[in-house]
Every structure is written in structure tokens, then in C-alpha cells.
Design an enzyme around this catalytic site. Structure first.
Site, PDB file in Angstrom:
ATOM      1  N   GLY A 190     -45.618 -80.490  46.401  1.00  0.00           N
ATOM      2  CA  GLY A 190     -45.272 -79.344  47.240  1.00  0.00           C
ATOM      3  C   GLY A 190     -46.051 -78.103  46.837  1.00  0.00           C
ATOM      4  O   GLY A 190     -47.123 -78.195  46.240  1.00  0.00           O
ATOM      5  N   VAL A 194     -42.580 -73.470  44.527  1.00  0.00           N
ATOM      6  CA  VAL A 194     -41.476 -74.413  44.305  1.00  0.00           C
ATOM      7  C   VAL A 194     -41.790 -75.287  43.074  1.00  0.00           C
ATOM      8  O   VAL A 194     -40.881 -75.653  42.311  1.00  0.00           O
ATOM      9  CB  VAL A 194     -41.180 -75.259  45.563  1.00  0.00           C
ATOM     10  CG1 VAL A 194     -40.020 -76.210  45.310  1.00  0.00           C
ATOM     11  CG2 VAL A 194     -40.850 -74.358  46.754  1.00  0.00           C
ATOM     12  N   GLY A 195     -43.060 -75.558  42.846  1.00  0.00           N
ATOM     13  CA  GLY A 195     -43.468 -76.293  41.634  1.00  0.00           C
ATOM     14  C   GLY A 195     -42.973 -75.581  40.377  1.00  0.00           C
ATOM     15  O   GLY A 195     -42.519 -76.223  39.418  1.00  0.00           O
ATOM     16  N   GLU A 212     -47.691 -82.178  41.790  1.00  0.00           N
ATOM     17  CA  GLU A 212     -48.813 -82.307  42.728  1.00  0.00           C
ATOM     18  C   GLU A 212     -48.734 -81.092  43.645  1.00  0.00           C
ATOM     19  O   GLU A 212     -47.970 -81.081  44.607  1.00  0.00           O
ATOM     20  CB  GLU A 212     -48.683 -83.612  43.532  1.00  0.00           C
ATOM     21  CG  GLU A 212     -48.763 -84.881  42.686  1.00  0.00           C
ATOM     22  CD  GLU A 212     -50.182 -85.202  42.233  1.00  0.00           C
ATOM     23  OE1 GLU A 212     -51.139 -84.622  42.787  1.00  0.00           O
ATOM     24  OE2 GLU A 212     -50.337 -86.021  41.314  1.00  0.00           O
ATOM     25  N   CYS A 246     -53.126 -81.135  51.885  1.00  0.00           N
ATOM     26  CA  CYS A 246     -53.258 -80.419  50.602  1.00  0.00           C
ATOM     27  C   CYS A 246     -54.710 -80.366  50.137  1.00  0.00           C
ATOM     28  O   CYS A 246     -55.106 -79.407  49.488  1.00  0.00           O
ATOM     29  CB  CYS A 246     -52.389 -81.070  49.544  1.00  0.00           C
ATOM     30  SG  CYS A 246     -52.765 -82.811  49.297  1.00  0.00           S
TER      31      CYS A 246
HETATM   32  P1  NAD Z   1     -42.584 -76.925  49.618  1.00  0.00           P
HETATM   33  O1  NAD Z   1     -42.873 -76.567  48.201  1.00  0.00           O
HETATM   34  O2  NAD Z   1     -42.045 -75.868  50.510  1.00  0.00           O
HETATM   35  O3  NAD Z   1     -41.513 -78.129  49.681  1.00  0.00           O
HETATM   36  C1  NAD Z   1     -41.644 -79.281  48.877  1.00  0.00           C
HETATM   37  C2  NAD Z   1     -40.259 -79.816  48.550  1.00  0.00           C
HETATM   38  O4  NAD Z   1     -39.533 -78.834  47.828  1.00  0.00           O
HETATM   39  C3  NAD Z   1     -39.434 -80.160  49.782  1.00  0.00           C
HETATM   40  O5  NAD Z   1     -38.795 -81.412  49.560  1.00  0.00           O
HETATM   41  C4  NAD Z   1     -38.441 -79.017  49.894  1.00  0.00           C
HETATM   42  O6  NAD Z   1     -37.193 -79.419  50.395  1.00  0.00           O
HETATM   43  C5  NAD Z   1     -38.284 -78.538  48.461  1.00  0.00           C
HETATM   44  N1  NAD Z   1     -38.034 -77.090  48.370  1.00  0.00           N
HETATM   45  C6  NAD Z   1     -38.513 -76.123  49.200  1.00  0.00           C
HETATM   46  N2  NAD Z   1     -38.104 -74.896  48.793  1.00  0.00           N
HETATM   47  C7  NAD Z   1     -37.348 -75.098  47.682  1.00  0.00           C
HETATM   48  C8  NAD Z   1     -36.637 -74.225  46.781  1.00  0.00           C
HETATM   49  N3  NAD Z   1     -36.608 -72.908  46.947  1.00  0.00           N
HETATM   50  N4  NAD Z   1     -35.969 -74.782  45.737  1.00  0.00           N
HETATM   51  C9  NAD Z   1     -35.987 -76.108  45.544  1.00  0.00           C
HETATM   52  N5  NAD Z   1     -36.645 -76.977  46.357  1.00  0.00           N
HETATM   53  C10 NAD Z   1     -37.312 -76.492  47.412  1.00  0.00           C
HETATM   54  O7  NAD Z   1     -43.929 -77.567  50.202  1.00  0.00           O
HETATM   55  P2  NAD Z   1     -44.225 -78.129  51.657  1.00  0.00           P
HETATM   56  O8  NAD Z   1     -44.237 -77.005  52.651  1.00  0.00           O
HETATM   57  O9  NAD Z   1     -43.392 -79.314  51.950  1.00  0.00           O
HETATM   58  O10 NAD Z   1     -45.723 -78.667  51.468  1.00  0.00           O
HETATM   59  C11 NAD Z   1     -46.824 -77.812  51.516  1.00  0.00           C
HETATM   60  C12 NAD Z   1     -47.388 -77.554  50.131  1.00  0.00           C
HETATM   61  O11 NAD Z   1     -47.467 -78.752  49.379  1.00  0.00           O
HETATM   62  C13 NAD Z   1     -48.812 -77.017  50.195  1.00  0.00           C
HETATM   63  O12 NAD Z   1     -48.984 -76.048  49.195  1.00  0.00           O
HETATM   64  C14 NAD Z   1     -49.667 -78.240  49.884  1.00  0.00           C
HETATM   65  O13 NAD Z   1     -50.927 -77.952  49.374  1.00  0.00           O
HETATM   66  C15 NAD Z   1     -48.787 -78.947  48.891  1.00  0.00           C
HETATM   67  N6  NAD Z   1     -49.092 -80.373  48.875  1.00  0.00           N
HETATM   68  C16 NAD Z   1     -49.661 -80.906  47.780  1.00  0.00           C
HETATM   69  C17 NAD Z   1     -50.004 -82.259  47.757  1.00  0.00           C
HETATM   70  C18 NAD Z   1     -50.647 -82.903  46.570  1.00  0.00           C
HETATM   71  O14 NAD Z   1     -50.740 -84.120  46.551  1.00  0.00           O
HETATM   72  N7  NAD Z   1     -51.089 -82.157  45.570  1.00  0.00           N
HETATM   73  C19 NAD Z   1     -49.740 -83.040  48.878  1.00  0.00           C
HETATM   74  C20 NAD Z   1     -49.149 -82.444  49.986  1.00  0.00           C
HETATM   75  C21 NAD Z   1     -48.813 -81.114  49.983  1.00  0.00           C
END
Ligand code: NAD
Length: 459
Positions: A190, A194-195, A212, A246
Site C-alpha cells: 500500500g 499507511v506503511g 511493499e 505501483c
Molecule cells: P493504502 O495504503 O491506502 O491502502 C492499503 C491497505 O491499507 C488497504 O487494505 C486499506 O484498507 C488499508 N488502510 C488504508 N488506510 C489505513 C489506515 N489509516 N490505517 C490502517 N489501514 C489502512 O493504499 P492503496 O490506495 O490501496 O494503494 C495505493 C498505494 O499502494 C500506492 O502508493 C501504490 O504505489 C502502492 N502499491 C504498492 C505496491 C507494491 O508492490 N510495492 C503494489 C500496489 C500498490
């Protein structure tokens, strides 16, 4: 106040793990084969859900998600025995006579959190790695593509023992409650913010993580590239999934001398490949919040091509911005949409320096047939992974570990790297009983210490 609690679900998984059922390789292989059968049986349900969620076609679902998942399943079923074998290690003279070996063991109960943009692949590929390693899995898909998340829950929860593999759906409240529990591994895909939340929650229990994440992935195109091939591959890579990838090329660094002709060819290729609002297979932006975030860049005076949008259908046309500098607002955050800012350069060293001064990208692409240019860029800039003369396709090679570095993440997976991400290497020294020098034992005399020093200098 969040009243949600998942302690019972996690305890069920811990009990299952402690039964040692997952230590059996045949059990893991049977579960992987079952997963493959369940997915094949449900392909049309998955295709319907993802199309309704954000307009992703059956073709894109297969080529960018299912083919990778099936590849991971086949590879794991074939290699799991050799990956999990104990490996011999050398024994040093100090410890002889003895044998040494390393036993890969599953970490235990794992929590896998997926992003929305390739929802099946980003949830199930790590789950396949976890199952191969012998972990149990709690899987939390993104709530944004809600039908896709529901299909995943239905497929998994109706076919697998909840102690072994369980999908828990939900958004922030569910995630917050899940992160209160203790796991033996957390695998998160993600965004960077959030990471950081996940990393902090894991730290409370000293739980190892794979993160990731995302960021801005640059593309270098020099005058020594094969222009037609470069254009074709880049247009596909940028506008696939409407730029919501991503490892999509986030911005283009191009040598000034070829910029004009390159952009003409680039536009012609966008038209030829029908990445356009009126194409019913052109992927939607996932939700209105993301649409509005991306649309703000369309007020930019640097639009060279594109810029059309349809908020009701959540479509944004492929768009090029030129004359962009690193101070432009679009250069602050990951774009995650179908807009490509173009920065031209006359000096490759200066261009490299600009990228190096910024957070380490998840991916980087070099389009040049000149070996020196390729090596200069690859050796000078730190980034997760990438390609020479292609973009995105490195993720489809299971023999390459996939992951970020620095701000773009930590740890990696795919193939054996995924197995290792969910394993611990247990090191064992197996000593013989027939020889025991007395030097290390009491009394600790000066002469014994002298002997030890002498021996240590010989070995
Ligand atoms: P996100 O961080 O918003 O969400 C990822 C997960 O975290 C989801 O399951 C969501 O429910 C949860 N989440 C969201 N907000 C949260 C919070 N405040 N507290 C706890 N959990 C929470 O990311 P997204 O919008 O789903 O994806 C887009 C991002 O992910 C982009 O930055 C993209 O580059 C990255 N991404 C990385 C990879 C990789 O392999 N490195 C792959 C796909 C996407």
C-alpha cells in the site's frame, strides 16, 4: 471508539499453527492445488466483480493478475520441496568435529494486507508465498473495490479452514483492530503513510514486516534508445490500469535532442492503442477521492496532450505535461493516474543527480542501447528494481525478487524470495560426542589463555 476485536480469529490461527499441520509439505501442496482449483472455478465471478468495481477488463484481469497468480502457484508446487529442505552449511575448525545445517521454518501466523489496484494478485501472491513457507494466513483485502473484496472472502472462506486461511474484509476500523493483535509476520502492500502505521503497530510486538510501498518511479530515455520500441512499451506501461500501477512510470526524464519527435510518436501510439475515454476497456479511476486528487493536475498550464475527464464515469484521458521541473506540484507525490510529466535534460549526470536527491524509487527504467549510460544510471541510483529497455515487465519474472528500498519499502517476494519472506532460517550445529578439548573450561589459567590465543591465530 473501535469495538472491533479479532483476538478469537487470531487465536484460532495460532492453535492451528501449533498443531504443526502446516509443517507437512504435502499439506501445503494440497492447499496450493486447492487454491488453484477454486480460482479457476471462480474466474468469471472475479472478472464480473472487478469490471463493476473499476472497469478492468477480463483481458487485463488475466494478463496482469491471474496469469501471475497461476505462475506463482505452479512454481511453488514444483519447488516447495527443495525450498524447504534443510541445507548443509560448512563447520569452522573451532567447532569440529560437527555437522552444521540450516532448517527453513515457517514464521507462524501471518497478516497480509493488500492494496486495491491489482487486488487479486497483491493479496494472493503473498498468500501463496506464506502457504508455501508453512504459515497460516489472515488476509485483509482493500475495501475500495468492494465487490472484488467480497468475491475474495467468499472464495477463500468457503473452501479453507479458518484456522489456516481466512479473509477478513473491511477498512480502517477493521485494520486498526487487526493491527492490535500479535502476528509472527505482517506483509503489507500500500501507500507510504499507511506503511508507517503498519510498521509502528508491528514494532510493538517485534513482528517482522515486509512493506511493499510506492513512490515516484522515473524513466530515463536517452538519444541512444530505439525510439519506436521505447514509445510502444512506455505507452502500454504508463496507461495500463489508467496509470494506477505501483511500478508505472511516474515521470519521464528525456534527452532534449529527441523530445519533440519522441512526443509526437508517443501521442500517435496513445491513439493507435485506443487508451481513451470512449474505450469501454479503459480502466476507471478507483473512486471519486482519487479522481479529484488526480484531476487537480489537469488545471496545469503545462498540458501538452490530453487533459479530458469525465467525473461521472471516473475516467481521465492519457495526458502529457511538458516543460515540467522538479518544483512543479505534480513532482511532489506519486501520481497514480494517467498523467505523465516530461522533464527534459541535456546532461545525463545532472539528471541522475536530481533523481538521487529524492526518495529511493520502487522502480526505475532506462531506455538506451548504450552500455555506459545503462551502467551509469543503474550503479548510481538506488531503487527497488526495474528494467533496461522495458517497463513493468520485471515484475512478471518470478526469478527476480520484487520489492522496494528506503521509502519504497523493505523486503521482497516472488519465487523463492516470497518463501524466504515468510520463513526463518534456523541454524543448527550438531556436535559429535567423542572429542572435547578442556581449554575453554575452568580453571582459566594464563597458559590456557595463551593456547587459546595461539590456536585462534592459526584457524
Ligand atoms: P493504502 O495504503 O491506502 O491502502 C492499503 C491497505 O491499507 C488497504 O487494505 C486499506 O484498507 C488499508 N488502510 C488504508 N488506510 C489505513 C489506515 N489509516 N490505517 C490502517 N489501514 C489502512 O493504499 P492503496 O490506495 O490501496 O494503494 C495505493 C498505494 O499502494 C500506492 O502508493 C501504490 O504505489 C502502492 N502499491 C504498492 C505496491 C507494491 O508492490 N510495492 C503494489 C500496489 C500498490
Amino acid at each position: 471508539m473501535n469495538d472491533l476485536q479479532f483476538s478469537d480469529e487470531i487465536q484460532t490461527q495460532r492453535d492451528f499453527f501449533h498443531s504443526d499441520a502446516t509443517k507437512n509439505i504435502h499439506f501445503r501442496i494440497a492447499q496450493l492445488k486447492k487454491l488453484s482449483a477454486v480460482l479457476k472455478e471462480n474466474e468469471s465471478k472475479m472478472a464480473e466483480a472487478i469490471f463493476l468495481d473499476f472497469g478492468k477488463s477480463e483481458f487485463d484481469l488475466y494478463t496482469t493478475e491471474l496469469s501471475i497468480i497461476y505462475g506463482d502457484l505452479d512454481e511453488s508446487v514444483k519447488k516447495i520441496k527443495s525450498w524447504s529442505k534443510r541445507k548443509r552449511a560448512r563447520t569452522n575448525v573451532l567447532n569440529m568435529p560437527a555437522k552444521s545445517f540450516i532448517i527453513p521454518e515457517p514464521l507462524g501466523v501471518s497478516l497480509i494486507i493488500g492494496a486495491w489496484n491489482y487486488p487479486f494478485q497483491l493479496c494472493l501472491s503473498p498468500a501463496i508465498a506464506a502457504i508455501s513457507a508453512g504459515c497460516t494466513v489472515v488476509l485483509k483485502p482493500s475495501e475500495l473495490p468492494s465487490r472484488t473484496s467480497a468475491v475474495m472472502a467468499e472464495m477463500i472462506n468457503s473452501h479453507f479452514d479458518p484456522g489456516f486461511f481466512r479473509v477478513i474484509e473491511g477498512g480502517v476500523p477493521e485494520m486498526t483492530a487487526l493491527l492490535n493483535e500479535k502476528y509472527d509476520k505482517i506483509f503489507f502492500t500500500g501507500s507510504i503513510p499507511v506503511g508507517k502505521i503498519v510498521y509502528q503497530a508491528a514494532a510493538k510486538h517485534l513482528t517482522p514486516v515486509t512493506l511493499e510501498l510506492g513512490g515516484k518511479s522515473p524513466v530515463f530515455v536517452t538519444a541512444r534508445c530505439n525510439m519506436d520500441v521505447t514509445v510502444r512499451r512506455l505507452v502500454w506501461a504508463k496507461f495500463l490500469n489508467a496509470g494506477q500501477t505501483c511500478i508505472a512510470p511516474d515521470y519521464l526524464m528525456i534527452e532534449k535532442s529527441i523530445e519533440s519527435i519522441f512526443l509526437q510518436k508517443f501521442i500517435a501510439e496513445i491513439v493507435r492503442s485506443k487508451f481513451a475515454l470512449e474505450n469501454s476497456n479503459y480502466v476507471q479511476i478507483v473512486n471519486e477521492r482519487n479522481f479529484d486528487r488526480i484531476a487537480q493536475y489537469l488545471a496545469s498550464k503545462e498540458i501538452f496532450y490530453g487533459g479530458e475527464m469525465d467525473r461521472e464515469k471516473r475516467h481521465i484521458a492519457p495526458t502529457l505535461l511538458t516543460n515540467v521541473t522538479f518544483d512543479h506540484p505534480i513532482m511532489k507525490d506519486e501520481i497514480f493516474g494517467p498523467i505523465l510529466p516530461v522533464i527534459s535534460f541535456t546532461n545525463l549526470e545532472d539528471a541522475i543527480l536530481q533523481v538521487k536527491e529524492r526518495p529511493k524509487p520502487l522502480a526505475l527504467y532506462v531506455f538506451s542501447d548504450n552500455r555506459e549510460e545503462q551502467n551509469r544510471i543503474l550503479s548510481s541510483i538506488s531503487f527497488g528494481g526495474g528494467s533496461i529497455n522495458d517497463a513493468i515487465m520485471h515484475i512478471a519474472n518470478q526469478y527476480l525478487p520484487f520489492g522496494g528500498v528506503g521509502d519504497s519499502g523493505m523486503g521482497n517476494y516472488h519465487g523463492i524470495a516470497g518463501f524466504r519472506a515468510f520463513s526463518h532460517e534456523k541454524s543448527i550445529l550438531h556436535k559429535g560426542n567423542f572429542f572435547e578439548p578442556s581449554l575453554k573450561y575452568s580453571p582459566h589459567t594464563a597458559s590456557r589463555l595463551n593456547w587459546i590465543k595461539r590456536l585462534m591465530s592459526w584457524i
